[in-house]
Design an enzyme around this catalytic site. Structure first.
Site, PDB file in Angstrom:
ATOM      1  N   CYS A  25      12.336  56.138  38.725  1.00  0.00           N
ATOM      2  CA  CYS A  25      10.924  56.057  38.329  1.00  0.00           C
ATOM      3  C   CYS A  25      10.804  56.291  36.818  1.00  0.00           C
ATOM      4  CB  CYS A  25      10.142  57.113  39.093  1.00  0.00           C
ATOM      5  SG  CYS A  25       8.465  57.357  38.489  1.00  0.00           S
ATOM      6  N   CYS A  42       7.253  55.284  40.617  1.00  0.00           N
ATOM      7  CA  CYS A  42       7.477  55.553  42.038  1.00  0.00           C
ATOM      8  C   CYS A  42       6.149  55.799  42.754  1.00  0.00           C
ATOM      9  CB  CYS A  42       8.419  56.740  42.214  1.00  0.00           C
ATOM     10  SG  CYS A  42       7.623  58.340  42.034  1.00  0.00           S
ATOM     11  N   CYS A  46       4.404  59.154  42.004  1.00  0.00           N
ATOM     12  CA  CYS A  46       3.753  59.217  40.697  1.00  0.00           C
ATOM     13  C   CYS A  46       2.480  58.368  40.698  1.00  0.00           C
ATOM     14  CB  CYS A  46       4.705  58.762  39.594  1.00  0.00           C
ATOM     15  SG  CYS A  46       5.947  60.014  39.193  1.00  0.00           S
ATOM     16  N   CYS A  60       8.681  60.139  36.532  1.00  0.00           N
ATOM     17  CA  CYS A  60       9.280  61.419  36.946  1.00  0.00           C
ATOM     18  C   CYS A  60      10.799  61.436  36.759  1.00  0.00           C
ATOM     19  CB  CYS A  60       8.884  61.760  38.377  1.00  0.00           C
ATOM     20  SG  CYS A  60       9.547  60.619  39.597  1.00  0.00           S
ATOM     21  N   ASP A  77      18.964 119.614  24.704  1.00  0.00           N
ATOM     22  CA  ASP A  77      20.219 119.514  23.970  1.00  0.00           C
ATOM     23  C   ASP A  77      21.396 119.644  24.930  1.00  0.00           C
ATOM     24  OD1 ASP A  77      18.825 119.279  21.651  1.00  0.00           O
ATOM     25  OD2 ASP A  77      18.970 121.397  21.122  1.00  0.00           O
TER      26      ASP A  77
HETATM   27 ZN   LIG Z   1       7.892  59.143  39.926  1.00  0.00          ZN
END
Ligand SMILES: [Zn+2]
Lengths: 180, 522
Positions: free
Chosen positions: B103, B21, B24, B106, B338
Site C-alpha cells: 500500500c 489498500c 487505508c 501504510c 554517618d
Molecule cells: Zn494501507
C-alpha cells in the site's frame, strides 16, 4: 600536658581523627615562625599557627589582628557562593592572610602556605584574640582554604610531615643551650 | 448497509486505483467504527472492489481501473533492540507473487503487519522477555515519510471532495495508528491473554522503519530549513515531529510541485527496527535500623576505590533486585547517618525505586518473606517493608526538612564534670545555635551559616569525664559539630556552654519522626 594526652589515648581528638598535620617551619626565613596546616581527608585545609610560633610563647600579648593585608585587599571581603565556591580569592603559598600586632611592638604575618581558594577567615579571633593563644589548633585557626581538586595530593609537597617537623624542632632545642 | 458513506465514493475510487489498500481507503473515507477494519483483509478487499465498481443508479467512474492485487511480502526485522530477534522466515514462506507491491500509504502496516502471524511473532518475543503484567500499552512508532504520503493524499482527496461541494479536513482522516490498534488489539489479546489498554504500567514499543521510501521527506529540507536542525542524539533530522511541523508550514502549491500524487507503491513493507518492553518503576518503602559503626548508608567509593565492604543500601537492595528482577534502582531515605552512627528505635524511612522490574506481583506474605531475607543480616534490620506509590515517596522527602530527630551521644569532656552542669543542660530548651557548613562537608556544599534549634536535652552522668546526652533537634542539625564545635564554627556548642573542650565518642539516631511509611503489624 601529660594528663591531657592520657585522656586522648583512648580516643583521638577531632583534629587527629579527621586531619593530617603539615608544617612550614621558619616561614619566609623568620626563625620559629612555624605554620601548621591541617588537611582534612576531603582536601580542605585549615591554616593554624604551630605551637612553637613566637606569638604563642609566654609573655606575648596580642594587641590587634588585621585581615586587611594591603590598602586594597582585605581577607574579610572574601565572599564565596554555591557548591563551587565562586568568587573566592585565590591564594598562593606566600599570600599573606593576616597581620598580628603584639603589645611589645612585634608584628607577625600569617601566610597561606598552600595554593587554593580562600573559603573563610576566622572572625572569632577578632572579637576574642585570646582564642589564638588558648586553642591555636582549633578555635584559634586563621583561615580555611580549598585546594584545587587536581592539586589536592600535591598541594602539601613543600611542607613537612609531623615526623620531619619533630626532627627539626628537636635539632632546634639541641642547638639552643649553646646560644642562651 | 454500505461500507462507506456515499459522498466518499469518489475518494475511494481514486485511492483504490492508485495503489492504496482497502483499510487505508476506509481511513480516508472517515470510517470511524472498528468492525470494517477487522474484517479479514481478503473479504474487505473483495467488498471494496465491488463497492467502487458498481454504484446504485450510477455507472462506475470512467477513470476507474482495477488495482493490482495485494500480495504477501517480505517482513524482515533488522537490528532488533534489547536482544529481541524475530525470525521472519515463517512470514516469508507464504510469499507468492513478489512483483506485487505494498500500500502506498501504510507501507504494509495495515496489511501483512496487521496479520495474526506477525502479531504472534512480536508477542512471542515479549513473552520470552519474562515480564509479569496484567495489561499493557502497545505503542507504535511509524516512519516519518508516511506523513508526507498522507498529506499528499489528503490534498488530493480534499480536491476531489471539493468538486462535489464537500469540505474535507485533515483531522477527519482516521489516524493510521488508531486503525492499527483497532485491528491488532483483539489479536494481541488472543495471543497474550491480556488486554491492550490506553494506560498501563507495562509497555510494548515497536519501531517501524521503511528505508525504501526514506527519501520522500528530503525535499522538505529545502523548503523548510529551520525545521530540520541536526541534534546530537538523533540519527536523522527527519524526525516525525519535524516532518509534521514542516508539512504545516509548506504551501499547498509548493508541496504539490515537489511531491506528485499518487505516491509510488513500494516493493517492500515496513520492518521492525526496534522492539522494547518496559515496566514502570515499582517503589518499595520501609524503615531500617543500622547496628554497625562501620557501615556507610551508600557505597563509599573514593577515587574509584571502595572504602567499606558493604552499605545499608546494598544490604537491602540486593534482595529486592533478586526478586523484582529490575534493571537498576534508586535508593532514597529521610536523611542519612554517618558511617559511624547507628540508627536505633523504629528506624529511618527509606524508599527504593526499582527501574524496569520484570516481576511485580507480590502480596503481603511475599513482602514479609522478603523482609525476613533482608533481616538475615546482623548489621541492619528492616521493618514495614511494603510496595508504595511514587507520590508517597515524595511525601517522605517533604517530611525530611520539617521533622524533629532524636539522638543519643556519648560525650567526653576535658574537665571533670559537675552534676549541676548536667542539670543545666536538662533545663536548656529551644536552644538556638548558628552552624556554619561543617568542614567535613564544606568541599561539596555551599558555605552558609544556618540557624538550628536544639529542642531539648537530657544528660546522664557516666563518669567524671563522660556522660550520655539525649537530644531532640530540628532536622538538619549537625550533632557532632554541636558537641565539639567544629573549630568554633558552631556557636554556641556543648564545649563553649560547659566551658571546656567536649568531644563526641558515639552517636546513635534514636528516632526519625516521620510517620511514613505506615506501620505494618508483624
Ligand atoms: Zn494501507
Amino acid at each position: 600536658m601529660a594528663e591531657e594526652s592520657q585522656q586522648h589515648q583512648e580516643f583521638p581528638s577531632v583534629v587527629d581523627r579527621y586531619f593530617t598535620r603539615w608544617y612550614k617551619p621558619d616561614m619566609k626565613g623568620k626563625p620559629c615562625e612555624d605554620h601548621c596546616i591541617l588537611q582534612h581527608s576531603n582536601r580542605i585545609c585549615v591554616v593554624t599557627l604551630a605551637a612553637c610560633h613566637p606569638l604563642l610563647q609566654n609573655g606575648k600579648t596580642i594587641q590587634s589582628i588585621s585581615y586587611q593585608i594591603s590598602a586594597n585587599c582585605s581577607r574579610l571581603q572574601n565572599k564565596v557562593s554555591g557548591k563551587s565556591k565562586r568568587g573566592a580569592q585565590f591564594l598562593t603559598e606566600f599570600a599573606p592572610l593576616c597581620r598580628i600586632n603584639c603589645t611589645d611592638g612585634d608584628e607577625y604575618t600569617v601566610y597561606s602556605c598552600i595554593r587554593g581558594r580562600l573559603l573563610e577567615v576566622n572572625e572569632n579571633i577578632l572579637e576574642n584574640p585570646e582564642l589564638l593563644k588558648e586553642k591555636p589548633s582549633t578555635e584559634g585557626y586563621i583561615a580555611v582554604i580549598l585546594p584545587k581538586f587536581e592539586e589536592s595530593k600535591t598541594v602539601t609537597d613543600g611542607l613537612l610531615s609531623q615526623k620531619e617537623y619533630e626532627e627539626i624542632v628537636l635539632r632546634r632545642t639541641n642547638a639552643t643551650p649553646d646560644t642562651s | 448497509m454500505p461500507l462507506i458513506e456515499e459522498k466518499y465514493r469518489p475518494v475511494a475510487q481514486m485511492l483504490l486505483s492508485s495503489g492504496t489498500c482497502p483499510r487505508c481507503v476506509l481511513r480516508f473515507c472517515c470510517v470511524g467504527t472498528y468492525s470494517p477494519y477487522r474484517l479479514p483483509y481478503k473479504d474487505l478487499d473483495g467488498e471494496m472492489q465491488t463497492y467502487v465498481a458498481v454504484s446504485p443508479g450510477d455507472t462506475a467512474d470512467p477513470r476507474w481501473v482495477p488495482p493490482c492485487k495485494k500480495a504477501k511480502l517480505d517482513i524482515s526485522i533488522e537490528n532488533p533492540g534489547d536482544n529481541f530477534l524475530i525470525d521472519s522466515s515463517q512470514l516469508n514462506d507464504k510469499n507468492d507473487a513478489p512483483s506485487l507491491r505494498s500500500c502506498n500509504l501504510c507501507l504494509g502496516i495495515l496489511q501483512d503487519l496487521s496479520e495474526a502471524d506477525f502479531i504472534k511473532e512480536i508477542f512471542q518475543t515479549v513473552n520470552s522477555a519474562g515480564y509479569e503484567f496484567k495489561d499493557f500499552v502497545f505503542s507504535v512508532s511509524l516512519p516519518a515519510q508516511m506523513s508526507v504520503r498522507e498529506h499528499s493524499t489528503w490534498l488530493q482527496a480534499k480536491q476531489e471532495m471539493g468538486k462535489h461541494g464537500h469540505p474535507f479536513e485533515k483531522t477527519d482522516v482516521i489516524q493510521l495508528k488508531e486503525a492499527y490498534k483497532w485491528i491488532t488489539h483483539p489479536l494481541i489479546a488472543e495471543e497474550l491473554g491480556v488486554q491492550a489498554v490506553s494506560k498501563s504500567s507495562f509497555e510494548v514499543a515497536v519501531v517501524f522503519a521503511h528505508p525504501e521510501t526514506d527519501g520522500d521527506c528530503h525535499f522538505l529540507a529545502k523548503t523548510c530549513k529551520d525545521c530540520f536542525k541536526p541534534t546530537k542524539n538523533k540519527l536523522s533530522v527527519f524526525t516525525r515531529m519535524a516532518v509534521i511541523k514542516a508539512l504545516e508550514k509548506i504551501k499547498e502549491e509548493e508541496f504539490c510541485a515537489s511531491f506528485s500524487y499518487p505516491p509510488q507503491c513500494p516493493v517492500t513493507v515496513c520492518k521492525v527496527v526496534d522492539l522494547q518492553c518496559s515496566h514502570a518503576s515499582v517503589f518499595v518503602a520501609g524503615r531500617y535500623n543500622k547496628y554497625s559503626r562501620n557501615l556507610p548508608q551508600t557505597p563509599w567509593v573514593i577515587d574509584g576505590e571502595r572504602k567499606m565492604e558493604s552499605s545499608v543500601e546494598e544490604l537491602i537492595t540486593e534482595h529486592l533486585m533478586a526478586v523484582f528482577k529490575a534493571d537498576s534502582f534508586n535508593f532514597s531515605s529521610s536523611g542519612r547517618e554517618d558511617v559511624d552512627v547507628r540508627t536505633l528505635g523504629k528506624g529511618r524511612p527509606f524508599a527504593i525505586e526499582l527501574v524496569n522490574p520484570h516481576r511485580v506481583q507480590f502480596n503481603v506474605q511475599d513482602m514479609k518473606e522478603l523482609q525476613k531475607k533482608i533481616n538475615s543480616s546482623d548489621k541492619i534490620k528492616v521493618r514495614d517493608l511494603q510496595i508504595v506509590t511514587r507520590e508517597a515517596v515524595a511525601h517522605m522527602k517533604e517530611g525530611e526538612e520539617v521533622k524533629t530527630k532524636c539522638y543519643s551521644a556519648l560525650i567526653w569532656t576535658e574537665k571533670v564534670i559537675q552534676e549541676e552542669e548536667l542539670q543545666a543542660l536538662d533545663h536548656t530548651k529551644e536552644l538556638k545555635i548558628a552552624q556554619k557548613t561543617p568542614l567535613r562537608v564544606l568541599h561539596r556544599r555551599p558555605l552558609a551559616s544556618r540557624l538550628r534549634v536544639i529542642h531539648s536535652m537530657r544528660a546522664e552522668y557516666v563518669d567524671e569525664h563522660h556522660f550520655r546526652l539525649y537530644l531532640k533537634t530540628q532536622a538538619g542539625t549537625y550533632i557532632k559539630e554541636f558537641v565539639h564545635g567544629d573549630f568554633g564554627r558552631t556557636r554556641p556548642n556543648l564545649g563553649s556552654m560547659m566551658k571546656t573542650t567536649a568531644d563526641i565518642l558515639e552517636l546513635d539516631v534514636e528516632s526519625v519522626d516521620v510517620d511514613w511509611p505506615p506501620a505494618l503489624d508483624d
